[in-house]
Design a protein around this motif. Structure first.
Motif, mmCIF file in Angstrom:
data_model
loop_
_atom_site.group_PDB
_atom_site.id
_atom_site.type_symbol
_atom_site.label_atom_id
_atom_site.label_comp_id
_atom_site.label_asym_id
_atom_site.label_seq_id
_atom_site.Cartn_x
_atom_site.Cartn_y
_atom_site.Cartn_z
ATOM 1 N N SER A 168 0.854 -1.185 0.000
ATOM 2 C CA SER A 168 0.000 0.000 0.000
ATOM 3 C C SER A 168 0.892 1.238 0.000
ATOM 4 O O SER A 168 2.045 1.185 0.434
ATOM 5 C CB SER A 168 -0.929 0.016 1.218
ATOM 6 O OG SER A 168 -0.189 -0.026 2.425
ATOM 7 N N ARG A 169 0.355 2.339 -0.490
ATOM 8 C CA ARG A 169 1.145 3.552 -0.650
ATOM 9 C C ARG A 169 1.488 4.193 0.703
ATOM 10 O O ARG A 169 0.929 3.828 1.736
ATOM 11 C CB ARG A 169 0.407 4.538 -1.547
ATOM 12 C CG ARG A 169 0.417 4.116 -3.013
ATOM 13 C CD ARG A 169 -0.281 5.136 -3.892
ATOM 14 N NE ARG A 169 0.261 6.484 -3.755
ATOM 15 C CZ ARG A 169 1.374 6.935 -4.350
ATOM 16 N NH1 ARG A 169 2.070 6.120 -5.119
ATOM 17 N NH2 ARG A 169 1.782 8.183 -4.182
ATOM 18 N N LEU A 170 2.400 5.150 0.641
ATOM 19 C CA LEU A 170 2.916 5.783 1.849
ATOM 20 C C LEU A 170 2.341 7.184 2.053
ATOM 21 O O LEU A 170 2.908 7.982 2.813
ATOM 22 C CB LEU A 170 4.447 5.865 1.780
ATOM 23 C CG LEU A 170 5.187 4.582 1.390
ATOM 24 C CD1 LEU A 170 6.692 4.814 1.405
ATOM 25 C CD2 LEU A 170 4.807 3.424 2.298
ATOM 26 N N ASP A 171 1.241 7.485 1.396
ATOM 27 C CA ASP A 171 0.643 8.811 1.507
ATOM 28 C C ASP A 171 0.384 9.172 2.967
ATOM 29 O O ASP A 171 -0.140 8.368 3.737
ATOM 30 C CB ASP A 171 -0.673 8.850 0.723
ATOM 31 C CG ASP A 171 -0.466 8.554 -0.748
ATOM 32 O OD1 ASP A 171 0.071 9.419 -1.453
ATOM 33 O OD2 ASP A 171 -0.811 7.439 -1.178
ATOM 34 N N GLY A 172 0.733 10.412 3.310
ATOM 35 C CA GLY A 172 0.504 10.894 4.669
ATOM 36 C C GLY A 172 1.673 10.716 5.601
ATOM 37 O O GLY A 172 1.688 11.299 6.695
ATOM 38 N N LEU A 173 2.662 9.935 5.207
ATOM 39 C CA LEU A 173 3.830 9.717 6.075
ATOM 40 C C LEU A 173 4.881 10.798 5.842
ATOM 41 O O LEU A 173 5.168 11.187 4.707
ATOM 42 C CB LEU A 173 4.463 8.353 5.806
ATOM 43 C CG LEU A 173 3.764 7.110 6.349
ATOM 44 C CD1 LEU A 173 4.653 5.895 6.132
ATOM 45 C CD2 LEU A 173 3.429 7.256 7.821
#
Length: 444
Positions: A168-173
């Protein structure tokens, strides 16, 4: 005469014992051995390096050696070691050559060889290459001389591979990455950004001389401070050639390779990726990892120290996760060797997918205090067979019970015995270790 190939290729002081003449000879020997095993086509080698200054010299020597023996060379520039392993398979090459000394100081360098498919060379092939080093051979001339090509999209190929492996993507990190002024300086920040993370890169300006200099996975203080200052969710630290990864949580606490493996093992168990419900680690992994895996019904197999032994067990038993406390983690479904960027992306993906802080995820495992003492002895074999040493170890083990662990391990290269004790408190571990050191010293 000492064996030329160590546990991780040929290493030494660049332009000293690891001279350009030796690099040329090793490369030429490797090309000749490959041709002897398969004469159906002209051998092709992928050659990369880390940024240390001597890598330029050694890359030129390796390319000269390969082409002088009739092999073609695909130069990919400065890239992580696992990228070279991946590209050997992706480019259908016969050999991979990584010029790096990993976490060693800048004056050192090394030559690591990969077989077709990006796998480590078998010992038997290394032995053949070593025997051929310096031997006279019939040099090709004219069109038989190898050619050198630069592969301009090597980094793009590797990054695309990493992104495909992401659950899953790392968006928000928000992440700080310490590139050790090494091979990951461009690849790691770009990979994490393309995966969706906000990235603050530190020690990402290599000048040929500053690799591993007070930074990277062996010097974590700078990363810990940066994570706190930047109010990041976590930090990632690579070593000079980026085949390993350690982490730091939002408060600056270190998350070591054992804890990373614990997080990944439970994530993979949940997703059905953990083959045979088994994790592979070395005998040096903390007892806390054993206890955590037992609590979550995951089998833990141990090997001798060294990522090559972890790799052997993974391949022979068709398992899907293994590694070392140092941060070498192997995921065979995606890589043929330890890949620090892949490890980091899988770890960060778990943080993003669960919306859980890294500290909470890593808290599945409690590291027991560990004391390790190197004891110089006259005869390590005598220590290994000593009844008094065995009795002393048994006594400490009885006292610790299931709450601690003892490991005595002779060095493979020196007259040393490594005494390791884990216990519920540092004081208990230190006291038990010193008792055993006394007995070992009296025998050895």
């Amino acid at each position: 005469m000492a064996r030329l190939f160590g546990t991780d290729g040929v290493r030494g002081l660049a332009n000293g014992d690891l001279s350009p003449e030796l690099a040329l000879s090793v490369a030429a020997a490797a090309a000749r051995v490959l041709a002897e095993h398969d004469s159906s086509h002209r051998p092709v080698a992928v050659v990369g390096r880390d940024p240390r200054a001597s890598g330029e010299m050694l890359q030129a020597a390796v390319a000269a050696g390969l082409t002088s023996a009739g092999a073609d060379v695909m130069q990919v520039g400065v890239l992580p070691t696992p990228a070279i392993a991946y590209l050997v398979g992706d480019l259908s090459a016969d050999l991979g050559v990584m010029i790096s000394a990993s976490h060693n100081p800048m004056p050192d360098n090394g030559i690591k060889l990969f077989a077709a498919g990006g796998h480590k060379l078998p010992d038997t092939i290394e032995d053949e290459i070593e025997a051929a080093v310096g031997a006279a051979f019939s040099r090709p001339t004219g069109a038989g001389v190898g050619r050198i090509y630069d592969i301009s999209d090597a980094l793009d190929r590797y990054l695309a591979h990493l992104l495909k492996s992401l659950p899953s993507r790392l968006d928000g990190l928000r992440v700080v990455v310490d590139c050790a002024n090494g091979a990951a300086w461009a690849a790691a920040p770009q990979a994490y950004r393309e995966a969706g993370a906000e990235v603050i890169a530190i020690h990402a300006l290599p000048d040929g001389e500053n690799i591993n200099d007070g930074c990277g996975s062996t010097h974590l203080d700078g990363l810990r401070e940066a994570v706190r200052t930047e109010q990041a969710d976590l930090g990632i630290a690579h070593d000079g050639d980026a085949d390993r990864c350690l982490a730091v949580d939002a408060s600056g606490e270190v998350v070591d390779g054992d804890q990373i493996m614990a997080v990944l093992a439970l994530a993979m168990k949940e997703s059905g990726e953990l083959a045979q419900n088994t994790l592979v680690a070395t005998v040096m992994s903390n007892l806390g990892l054993h206890l955590a895996m037992r609590e979550h019904d995951v089998d833990l197999r141990t090997t001798a120290v060294g990522d090559r032994y972890v790799l052997e067990e993974l391949r022979e038993s068709n398992l899907s996760l293994g590694g070392e406390q140092s941060g070498h983690v192997v995921l065979p479904a995606y890589a043929t060797t330890g890949d620090g960027l892949l490890t980091a992306m899988r770890l960060m993906s778990r943080v993003a997918a669960t919306s859980s802080p890294l500290a909470e995820l890593a808290g599945v495992m409690t590291r027991l205090p560990q004391v390790l003492v190197n004891v110089k002895v006259a005869d390590k074999a005598a220590v290994a067979t000593s009844d008094s040493v065995s009795s002393a170890v048994a006594a400490v083990e009885a006292e610790l019970g299931d709450s601690g662990r003892v490991l005595l391990r002779p060095s493979g290269t020196e007259q040393l015995v490594r005494v390791m004790v884990e216990a519920p408190s540092h004081e208990m571990a230190e006291a038990a270790a010193q008792r055993l050191v006394g007995v070992v010293s009296s025998v050895g």
